[in-house]
Scaffold this motif. Structure first.
Motif, PDB file in Angstrom:
ATOM      1  N   GLY A 203       8.194   0.404   4.077  1.00 28.37           N
ATOM      2  CA  GLY A 203       6.955   0.273   4.855  1.00 28.37           C
ATOM      3  C   GLY A 203       7.034   1.013   6.179  1.00 28.37           C
ATOM      4  O   GLY A 203       6.232   1.919   6.451  1.00 28.37           O
ATOM      5  N   PRO A 204       7.994   0.673   7.047  1.00 31.51           N
ATOM      6  CA  PRO A 204       8.139   1.391   8.313  1.00 31.51           C
ATOM      7  C   PRO A 204       8.419   2.883   8.132  1.00 31.51           C
ATOM      8  O   PRO A 204       8.056   3.694   8.987  1.00 31.51           O
ATOM      9  N   ASN A 205       9.048   3.257   7.017  1.00 25.98           N
ATOM     10  CA  ASN A 205       9.322   4.669   6.758  1.00 25.98           C
ATOM     11  C   ASN A 205       8.036   5.443   6.457  1.00 25.98           C
ATOM     12  O   ASN A 205       8.042   6.667   6.393  1.00 25.98           O
ATOM     13  N   ASN A 206       6.936   4.685   6.301  1.00 24.90           N
ATOM     14  CA  ASN A 206       5.638   5.316   6.046  1.00 24.90           C
ATOM     15  C   ASN A 206       4.588   4.848   7.047  1.00 24.90           C
ATOM     16  O   ASN A 206       3.392   4.921   6.774  1.00 24.90           O
ATOM     17  N   GLY A 207       5.069   4.326   8.190  1.00 23.78           N
ATOM     18  CA  GLY A 207       4.139   3.874   9.220  1.00 23.78           C
ATOM     19  C   GLY A 207       3.488   2.543   8.927  1.00 23.78           C
ATOM     20  O   GLY A 207       2.540   2.138   9.613  1.00 23.78           O
ATOM     21  N   GLY A 208       3.987   1.825   7.897  1.00 18.92           N
ATOM     22  CA  GLY A 208       3.412   0.537   7.549  1.00 18.92           C
ATOM     23  C   GLY A 208       4.375  -0.592   7.826  1.00 18.92           C
ATOM     24  O   GLY A 208       5.220  -0.516   8.715  1.00 18.92           O
ATOM     25  N   GLY A 209       4.256  -1.659   7.062  1.00 15.88           N
ATOM     26  CA  GLY A 209       5.104  -2.831   7.259  1.00 15.88           C
ATOM     27  C   GLY A 209       4.390  -4.077   6.789  1.00 15.88           C
ATOM     28  O   GLY A 209       3.235  -4.030   6.355  1.00 15.88           O
ATOM     29  N   LEU A 210       5.069  -5.210   6.870  1.00 21.76           N
ATOM     30  CA  LEU A 210       4.469  -6.465   6.408  1.00 21.76           C
ATOM     31  C   LEU A 210       3.330  -6.935   7.298  1.00 21.76           C
ATOM     32  O   LEU A 210       2.427  -7.645   6.847  1.00 21.76           O
ATOM     33  N   PHE A 211       3.376  -6.545   8.579  1.00 24.65           N
ATOM     34  CA  PHE A 211       2.338  -6.952   9.523  1.00 24.65           C
ATOM     35  C   PHE A 211       1.926  -5.751  10.356  1.00 24.65           C
ATOM     36  O   PHE A 211       2.726  -4.835  10.585  1.00 24.65           O
ATOM     37  N   ASP A 212       0.675  -5.773  10.835  1.00 26.63           N
ATOM     38  CA  ASP A 212       0.223  -4.690  11.702  1.00 26.63           C
ATOM     39  C   ASP A 212       0.504  -5.030  13.158  1.00 26.63           C
ATOM     40  O   ASP A 212       1.108  -6.070  13.464  1.00 26.63           O
ATOM     41  N   ALA A 213       0.070  -4.173  14.066  1.00 31.70           N
ATOM     42  CA  ALA A 213       0.384  -4.343  15.485  1.00 31.70           C
ATOM     43  C   ALA A 213      -0.221  -5.607  16.074  1.00 31.70           C
ATOM     44  O   ALA A 213       0.234  -6.094  17.116  1.00 31.70           O
ATOM     45  N   THR A 220      -0.929  -5.037   1.963  1.00 31.97           N
ATOM     46  CA  THR A 220      -1.851  -4.263   1.131  1.00 31.97           C
ATOM     47  C   THR A 220      -2.537  -3.146   1.913  1.00 31.97           C
ATOM     48  O   THR A 220      -3.514  -2.565   1.431  1.00 31.97           O
ATOM     49  N   SER A 221      -2.031  -2.818   3.097  1.00 25.41           N
ATOM     50  CA  SER A 221      -2.592  -1.691   3.846  1.00 25.41           C
ATOM     51  C   SER A 221      -2.271  -0.392   3.118  1.00 25.41           C
ATOM     52  O   SER A 221      -1.363  -0.334   2.276  1.00 25.41           O
ATOM     53  N   ASP A 222      -3.012   0.660   3.434  1.00 21.83           N
ATOM     54  CA  ASP A 222      -2.850   1.927   2.720  1.00 21.83           C
ATOM     55  C   ASP A 222      -1.415   2.438   2.802  1.00 21.83           C
ATOM     56  O   ASP A 222      -0.829   2.842   1.789  1.00 21.83           O
ATOM     57  N   ARG A 223      -0.836   2.427   3.999  1.00 19.96           N
ATOM     58  CA  ARG A 223       0.512   2.975   4.170  1.00 19.96           C
ATOM     59  C   ARG A 223       1.564   2.124   3.454  1.00 19.96           C
ATOM     60  O   ARG A 223       2.502   2.648   2.853  1.00 19.96           O
ATOM     61  N   ARG A 228       5.106   1.082  -1.438  1.00 19.91           N
ATOM     62  CA  ARG A 228       5.454   0.282  -2.611  1.00 19.91           C
ATOM     63  C   ARG A 228       5.276   1.094  -3.898  1.00 19.91           C
ATOM     64  O   ARG A 228       6.078   0.988  -4.828  1.00 19.91           O
ATOM     65  N   GLU A 229       4.228   1.903  -3.939  1.00 18.99           N
ATOM     66  CA  GLU A 229       4.009   2.743  -5.116  1.00 18.99           C
ATOM     67  C   GLU A 229       5.130   3.772  -5.254  1.00 18.99           C
ATOM     68  O   GLU A 229       5.536   4.113  -6.375  1.00 18.99           O
ATOM     69  N   PHE A 230       5.643   4.274  -4.133  1.00 20.04           N
ATOM     70  CA  PHE A 230       6.751   5.223  -4.188  1.00 20.04           C
ATOM     71  C   PHE A 230       7.984   4.560  -4.795  1.00 20.04           C
ATOM     72  O   PHE A 230       8.659   5.144  -5.652  1.00 20.04           O
ATOM     73  N   LEU A 231       8.274   3.334  -4.384  1.00 15.60           N
ATOM     74  CA  LEU A 231       9.409   2.625  -4.962  1.00 15.60           C
ATOM     75  C   LEU A 231       9.196   2.412  -6.460  1.00 15.60           C
ATOM     76  O   LEU A 231      10.129   2.529  -7.259  1.00 15.60           O
ATOM     77  N   GLY A 232       7.964   2.109  -6.847  1.00 19.41           N
ATOM     78  CA  GLY A 232       7.662   1.938  -8.260  1.00 19.41           C
ATOM     79  C   GLY A 232       7.869   3.222  -9.054  1.00 19.41           C
ATOM     80  O   GLY A 232       8.282   3.178 -10.221  1.00 19.41           O
ATOM     81  N   SER A 233       7.609   4.368  -8.416  1.00 17.66           N
ATOM     82  CA  SER A 233       7.785   5.638  -9.116  1.00 17.66           C
ATOM     83  C   SER A 233       9.249   5.895  -9.439  1.00 17.66           C
ATOM     84  O   SER A 233       9.571   6.519 -10.456  1.00 17.66           O
ATOM     85  N   LEU A 234      10.158   5.409  -8.599  1.00 14.63           N
ATOM     86  CA  LEU A 234      11.585   5.567  -8.877  1.00 14.63           C
ATOM     87  C   LEU A 234      11.972   4.799 -10.134  1.00 14.63           C
ATOM     88  O   LEU A 234      12.802   5.248 -10.936  1.00 14.63           O
TER      89      LEU A 234
END
Length: 393
Positions: A203-213, A220-223, A228-234
């Motif tokens: 999440g943080p590696n893509n500007g996201g995370g479990l919670f916003d600022a 479920t935010s876009d980032r 999560r989809e990237f991890l699923g692709s692996l």
């Protein structure tokens, strides 16, 4: 009554009076304060032995206090402490997982340590760590250990496949897929909290995370969804060892060390856990750049806290301050798996002369984000994520 008997009685009476007067003039001896210290097991047997030796040192220097050390398993830690609090048998002081102090403070069990912090140099704590212990206008604990997730790779596996060390997500996915085959996989994970750390870091590696600022859930935010989809692709690529779902963290580490996977996401002490002949093949992937240019990982700030049930708050606070400044043997002798939160300890040659640790301190720690993702500090909502210890490893 004979004169001799009269003299003897007068002598005894005088002696008794003198003894009473002397006793009254003497200062009363203070009762030794017993402090129960529960310390999670942050390493192997060496760690518990080093911690006990530190406690023994404190006791020898402070004869009016007796600190009783207890090593507490990390498994089911939440139930252990909550049960102790409910039964009135909580320790005076303990170490704990990243949001433990805030969790238990919110339940009325933790004593603020503002006066301890006031006696310390705030600049001696790694950036952001002391403030992460602040909640409800108080410091509810002191940070002592930093556990940051680092991406490691097997140099021998990548070289044998002619694959370069990845620098971004696209290259990482391609590398993991390229080395998969003949009993080897691109990466290995685990079905316990160690596996959860992939999500907390992606999440943080893509500007996201479990919670916003603003502290609102953003799973479920876009980032974060993209991560999560990237991890699923692996997984869909077949690059993840399918046994990972049944593995615990030790299983995943063992598989990586045996050369069954090229990549592993783990703690900073991983190379030192491998046999001497394997260590030269374990190296660190430079922090990956996400698809939008972000760099980030998961970093937990493990803490030490005081419980409201203590009968000796002053003595316990004094011990907390001493412990915070004298922990170096927990690493040099106890092989602690965390990194120190105190800059003065992190500056020791033990860390600075270890190239892996030095690299992690300089490159991974600064981009680490806490369990709350982009939200500052700690807050009660984190209990829903970590309240049962599911994210601690």
């Amino acid at each position: 009554m004979s004169k001799l008997e009269t003299k003897r009685r007068n002598f005894l009476k005088g002696s008794i009076v003198a003894a009473v007067l002397i006793t009254a003039a003497m200062p009363a001896f203070a009762q030794q304060a017993t402090i129960n210290f529960w310390d999670m097991k942050w390493g192997g047997d060496d760690y518990a032995n080093a911690a006990q030796a530190l406690v023994d040192k404190y006791n020898s220097e402070n004869p009016d206090v007796k600190v009783v050390y207890r090593s507490v398993p990390r498994s089911n830690w939440y139930e252990t402490f909550v049960t102790a609090i409910a039964s009135g048998s909580a320790p005076d002081i303990s170490t704990g997982a990243s949001v433990q102090a805030v969790q238990l403070y919110d339940q009325g069990a933790i004593m603020p340590v503002d006066e301890v912090v006031a006696q310390m140099d705030p600049n001696d704590f790694a950036a952001g760590t002391l403030e992460s212990m602040k909640y409800d206008g108080h410091y509810v604990a002191l940070p002592w250990g930093l556990d940051v997730r680092v991406l490691f790779y097997r140099k021998d596996i990548l070289e044998a496949a002619g694959v370069a060390v990845p620098t971004n997500w696209e290259e990482f996915r391609a590398a993991a897929k390229a080395v998969t085959g003949n009993g080897k996989y691109g990466l290995v994970a685990s079905g316990d909290p160690g596996g959860m750390h992939w999500i907390l870091a992606a999440g943080p590696n893509n500007g996201g995370g479990l919670f916003d600022a603003d502290g609102r859930p953003s799973l479920t935010s876009d980032r974060t969804l993209e991560a999560r989809e990237f991890l699923g692709s692996l997984v869909s690529d077949g690059a993840v060892n399918p046994a990972s779902v049944g593995y615990v963290n030790d299983d995943a580490r063992g598989s990586f060390i045996r050369g069954e996977a090229a990549f592993l996401f783990n703690g900073p002490g991983l190379p030192d856990l491998a046999p001497a002949d394997v260590r030269p093949n374990i190296e660190i992937v430079p922090p990956l750049t996400g698809p939008h240019g972000d760099k980030g990982t998961y970093r937990s700030v493990n803490n030490i806290m005081i419980y409201n049930q203590t009968q000796h708050p002053a003595e316990t606070m004094a011990f907390m301050k001493w412990w915070s400044g004298n922990q170096l043997p927990l690493w040099t002798e106890g092989h602690n798996g965390n990194l120190p939160a105190r800059n003065s300890i992190a500056a020791d040659a033990y860390f600075q002369d270890n190239p892996n640790v030095k690299y992690i301190q300089d490159n991974y720690l600064p981009i680490g984000k806490p369990l709350g993702g982009n939200a500052p500090g700690s807050f009660p909502q984190l209990n829903a994520v970590d309240g049962d210890g599911s994210c601690s490893a």
